[in-house]
Design a protein around this motif. Structure first.
Motif, PDB file in Angstrom:
ATOM      1  N   PHE A 110       0.803  -1.225   0.000  1.00 33.30           N
ATOM      2  CA  PHE A 110       0.000   0.000   0.000  1.00 33.30           C
ATOM      3  C   PHE A 110       0.834   1.272   0.000  1.00 33.30           C
ATOM      4  O   PHE A 110       0.266   2.362  -0.082  1.00 33.30           O
ATOM      5  CB  PHE A 110      -0.954   0.004   1.196  1.00 33.30           C
ATOM      6  N   GLU A 111       2.154   1.134   0.092  1.00 37.30           N
ATOM      7  CA  GLU A 111       2.987   2.339   0.136  1.00 37.30           C
ATOM      8  C   GLU A 111       2.651   3.348  -0.976  1.00 37.30           C
ATOM      9  O   GLU A 111       2.484   4.533  -0.700  1.00 37.30           O
ATOM     10  CB  GLU A 111       4.473   1.969   0.090  1.00 37.30           C
ATOM     11  N   PRO A 112       2.513   2.872  -2.243  1.00 35.58           N
ATOM     12  CA  PRO A 112       2.205   3.863  -3.287  1.00 35.58           C
ATOM     13  C   PRO A 112       0.867   4.573  -3.018  1.00 35.58           C
ATOM     14  O   PRO A 112       0.712   5.747  -3.356  1.00 35.58           O
ATOM     15  CB  PRO A 112       2.138   3.020  -4.567  1.00 35.58           C
ATOM     16  N   ALA A 113      -0.087   3.877  -2.405  1.00 34.18           N
ATOM     17  CA  ALA A 113      -1.425   4.438  -2.193  1.00 34.18           C
ATOM     18  C   ALA A 113      -1.466   5.420  -1.029  1.00 34.18           C
ATOM     19  O   ALA A 113      -2.408   6.205  -0.913  1.00 34.18           O
ATOM     20  CB  ALA A 113      -2.432   3.309  -1.947  1.00 34.18           C
ATOM     21  N   LEU A 114      -0.433   5.403  -0.176  1.00 43.57           N
ATOM     22  CA  LEU A 114      -0.501   6.227   1.035  1.00 43.57           C
ATOM     23  C   LEU A 114      -0.353   7.713   0.747  1.00 43.57           C
ATOM     24  O   LEU A 114      -0.589   8.544   1.630  1.00 43.57           O
ATOM     25  CB  LEU A 114       0.553   5.760   2.058  1.00 43.57           C
ATOM     26  N   ARG A 115       0.000   8.051  -0.509  1.00 39.81           N
ATOM     27  CA  ARG A 115       0.046   9.469  -0.872  1.00 39.81           C
ATOM     28  C   ARG A 115      -1.353  10.021  -1.186  1.00 39.81           C
ATOM     29  O   ARG A 115      -1.508  11.221  -1.432  1.00 39.81           O
ATOM     30  CB  ARG A 115       0.968   9.691  -2.079  1.00 39.81           C
ATOM     31  N   ALA A 116      -2.374   9.164  -1.198  1.00 37.67           N
ATOM     32  CA  ALA A 116      -3.721   9.604  -1.607  1.00 37.67           C
ATOM     33  C   ALA A 116      -4.213  10.824  -0.817  1.00 37.67           C
ATOM     34  O   ALA A 116      -4.722  11.774  -1.421  1.00 37.67           O
ATOM     35  CB  ALA A 116      -4.709   8.444  -1.508  1.00 37.67           C
ATOM     36  N   PRO A 117      -4.082  10.842   0.511  1.00 34.24           N
ATOM     37  CA  PRO A 117      -4.604  12.004   1.244  1.00 34.24           C
ATOM     38  C   PRO A 117      -3.923  13.323   0.827  1.00 34.24           C
ATOM     39  O   PRO A 117      -4.601  14.340   0.636  1.00 34.24           O
ATOM     40  CB  PRO A 117      -4.295  11.662   2.710  1.00 34.24           C
TER      41      PRO A 117
END
Lengths: 214, 214
Positions: A80-87
């Motif tokens: 999920f590391e790539p997705a953690l920039r979503a916010p």
């Protein structure tokens, strides 16, 4: 197949080597864990099998990560590391384009095979096993949904963030896992253009309980 | 445990009995197939295991359904029976409320435990196994998506129907499988009110390629 342990042993017991950091072995263990969970299923996956896949001693897997649940949590976090920039990404542009940015960001991650394979392994495990689902749920709730919800100035922000996630996760499921057509072959920009207004409304739209006819 | 075969045998060979219909044994085989696929996974499920669960001879399973893929297809068809009214239901009311009707219809099926359990077993199998995914995909495409798409007077009706399905399948995944909260606890009517406008727009809204600013 024991090169991962060979390095720590040169410097002493696995515990000392781990404290000093052994990123290559850590990464190999996480990659092996993903393969083990994907191939054997969560129930049958074992620390021993993960260690074998990574070419390290099972004690090193325990030392770095603890229990099987904890190895799985670490593998999810890595996937999920790539997705953690979503916010942060939600804030980086016009408010009225948040739905479009979130859809483009999400599809961008899944379109990248390097990111997609770990995510597929994690999703398959979480759907197939209650214990894996619990680990997945807690991490996604705390690391992703809660932080996206904190950016939304609407009632029920967590429910709305989860419903927006449901649209995007549903697309990932039908496009990349089930491979329904035409969705699996559609231009990502066409998909983004079609779903962005609905995602935008979920994130920022009026409260339907205030305005039932909306 | 052989009562299923006992009945046909009274009337002759299994083949004759099957032609005459043996709905109780058929239903038991389909229920046993769902349990077998859910518990053992698609790869490890066997005709023999399904027959054992249903209390019939493996030859009867072969006779009624054929291969393992074909038993799975029949189990999906049975699980999807409640959903097959979706295309008719879309027409049964105002055009501008199609999104709301589809969302309420879909959640109504999943809220019913009798319908939910078979669907969960099928979804888990399809997510975990490529062969099961192919069977699932072909059935959902031909029996559900194609028939919903035929009701839509918009460009790319199949892609739009699949994206609306993605929103609803994503909700099923996060609410009933992963059990994310607050979504898992939310009032179904609240969920319907929040997602209906987006589903409506996917089904009937303007073409975003014609009007990129829409």
């Amino acid at each position: 197949m024991s090169e991962g342990l060979a390095a720590p042993r040169r410097r002493g017991r696995p515990a000392r080597a781990a404290a000093g950091g052994e990123p290559a072995a850590r990464d190999r263990i996480l990659a092996a864990a993903r393969s083990e969970f994907a191939e054997r299923g969560y129930d049958k996956a074992s620390i021993r099998g993960i260690a074998k896949g990574a070419g390290v001693d099972p004690a090193l897997v325990h030392h770095y990560f603890g229990t099987k649940d904890q190895v799985f949590a670490a593998a999810i976090e890595r996937a999920f590391e790539p997705a953690l920039r979503a916010p942060d990404m939600l804030l980086a542009g016009p408010h009225e384009e948040q739905g479009e940015r979130l859809a483009r960001f999400f599809l961008g991650i899944w379109e990248n095979p390097t990111h997609r394979e770990p995510l597929l392994a994690i999703v398959r495990s979480a759907v197939g096993n209650e214990a894996a689902a619990a680990v997945f749920r807690d991490l996604v709730s705390s690391r992703l949904v809660a932080r996206v919800a904190a950016q939304l100035g609407v009632p029920d922000p967590r429910l709305r963030a989860e419903l927006a996630a449901a649209q995007l996760v549903g697309i990932a499921l039908l496009r990349y896992v089930i491979k329904m057509r035409p969705l699996a072959d559609a231009d990502p920009e066409h998909v983004i253009a079609l779903v962005a207004p609905g995602v935008q409304r979920l994130l920022t739209g009026p409260d339907p309980l205030d305005a039932p006819a909306a």
